[in-house]
Enzyme design. Structure first.
Site, mmCIF file in Angstrom:
data_model
loop_
_atom_site.group_PDB
_atom_site.id
_atom_site.type_symbol
_atom_site.label_atom_id
_atom_site.label_comp_id
_atom_site.label_asym_id
_atom_site.label_seq_id
_atom_site.Cartn_x
_atom_site.Cartn_y
_atom_site.Cartn_z
ATOM 1 N N HIS A 116 33.302 9.753 -5.051
ATOM 2 C CA HIS A 116 34.393 9.334 -6.394
ATOM 3 C C HIS A 116 35.861 10.002 -6.011
ATOM 4 C CE1 HIS A 116 31.286 9.540 -9.537
ATOM 5 N NE2 HIS A 116 30.603 10.076 -8.775
ATOM 6 N N HIS A 153 21.489 10.056 -3.955
ATOM 7 C CA HIS A 153 20.559 10.946 -5.162
ATOM 8 C C HIS A 153 20.286 9.930 -6.163
ATOM 9 C CE1 HIS A 153 24.884 11.187 -6.079
ATOM 10 N NE2 HIS A 153 24.463 11.812 -7.435
ATOM 11 N N HIS A 188 21.163 9.616 -9.743
ATOM 12 C CA HIS A 188 22.011 9.260 -10.456
ATOM 13 C C HIS A 188 22.424 7.723 -10.824
ATOM 14 C CE1 HIS A 188 23.410 13.582 -11.098
ATOM 15 N NE2 HIS A 188 22.367 13.446 -11.639
ATOM 16 N N ASP A 247 24.990 6.159 -11.545
ATOM 17 C CA ASP A 247 26.302 5.479 -10.833
ATOM 18 C C ASP A 247 26.168 5.728 -9.346
ATOM 19 O OD1 ASP A 247 26.263 8.472 -10.881
ATOM 20 O OD2 ASP A 247 28.632 8.236 -11.017
ATOM 21 N N ASP A 280 27.794 13.059 -4.064
ATOM 22 C CA ASP A 280 28.242 14.234 -5.187
ATOM 23 C C ASP A 280 28.304 15.814 -4.396
ATOM 24 O OD1 ASP A 280 29.084 11.956 -6.149
ATOM 25 O OD2 ASP A 280 27.885 12.420 -8.220
ATOM 26 N N HIS A 284 23.926 19.782 -6.594
ATOM 27 C CA HIS A 284 24.414 18.795 -7.682
ATOM 28 C C HIS A 284 22.992 18.382 -8.101
ATOM 29 C CE1 HIS A 284 26.676 15.739 -9.475
ATOM 30 N NE2 HIS A 284 25.936 14.965 -9.132
#
Length: 257
Positions: free
Chosen positions: A175, A54, A56, A58, A137, A113
């Site tokens: 994560h 995705h 994002h 990070d 995520d 998400h």
């Protein structure tokens, strides 16, 4: 296919897939470029693909620098993320396939998400191997991602797809959130002996600064409340028998935890 876990930022993981025979590599969700470049140099392989789950920062922050160093590397991402992933060349949808080394990866569309999130599942190449799920995520060890762009209905549908994979599947989530996720899980499913045991193991591992990723899907199905929305204990904890409402209430509780 070998998988290296590269810790970056405060709690992110980048995953480097590599084939020492062909001396090629692919990277999943490169938050930063430099740690990836260093590892590529150490094992003397060429980067041929970037698999993004995705948009994002990070998860895509290293894309541009990696492309500069390896201009022939192909950048993959979800079709719905068009314009949001740096350097994206391939726009993937549910059921598409990607290939790396000797493995074929199936693409799952898993919004929740974000509205465009995808996951990559590499089925085992032999009977002795396990499958590998790179889920960004969407699914975490002991938890799931926050709903930034999607709905509880979408997330339950997405997690249902992942829950249906073989129990032996390795869950390569992006994560290191496991300890806190399990601390929350105990507040809603504290009588679960599998969860109690897992929490003790994870607490001990983190005290030694050991990673808790990858997890196994069978463990998640027994201990992760966000895969257990149809379990009476958890439905009772949130006073609902509706699966989506149960999930939504659990997610709301976790957001405030």
């Amino acid at each position: 296919m070998q998988v290296d876990r590269i810790p970056v930022l405060s709690d992110n993981y980048i995953f480097l897939l590599h084939d020492p025979t062909q001396k090629i590599a692919a990277v999943v969700d490169p938050a930063e470029a430099q740690p990836v470049l260093q590892r590529l140099q150490e094992i003397d392989v060429q980067l041929v693909a970037i698999f993004n789950t995705h948009h994002h920062s990070d998860h895509v922050g290293g894309n541009r620098q990696l492309i500069q160093r390896f201009p022939d590397a192909c950048v993959y991402g979800g079709a719905e993320d068009k314009g949001r992933i740096p350097g994206q060349q391939v726009f993937l949808q549910e059921g598409d396939r990607v290939e790396f080394a000797d493995r074929i990866g199936e693409v799952f569309f898993v919004p929740g998400h974000t509205r465009a999130h995808i996951a990559y599942y590499f089925a085992p190449a032999t009977a002795e191997e396990t499958g590998d799920l790179f889920c960004g995520d969407t699914l975490f060890a002991g938890g799931c991602g926050r709903l930034f762009e999607g709905s509880p209905t979408q997330m339950v549908s997405s997690l249902s797809k992942l829950r249906a994979l073989p129990d032996t599947t390795c869950i390569w989530c992006a994560h290191e959130y496991t300890l806190k996720n399990l601390q929350f899980a105990l507040t809603v499913d504290g009588g679960n002996p599998d969860l109690q045991s897992r929490y003790a193991e994870v607490k001990a591992a983190r005290s030694r600064f050991e990673a808790t990723v990858p997890s196994r899907l069978g463990v998640e199905k027994r201990t992760n409340p966000f895969l257990r929305w149809d379990t009476p204990t958890l439905q009772s904890a949130v006073n609902s028998q509706d699966p989506v409402q149960t999930f939504a209430r659990l997610r709301g509780m976790k957001d405030r935890f």
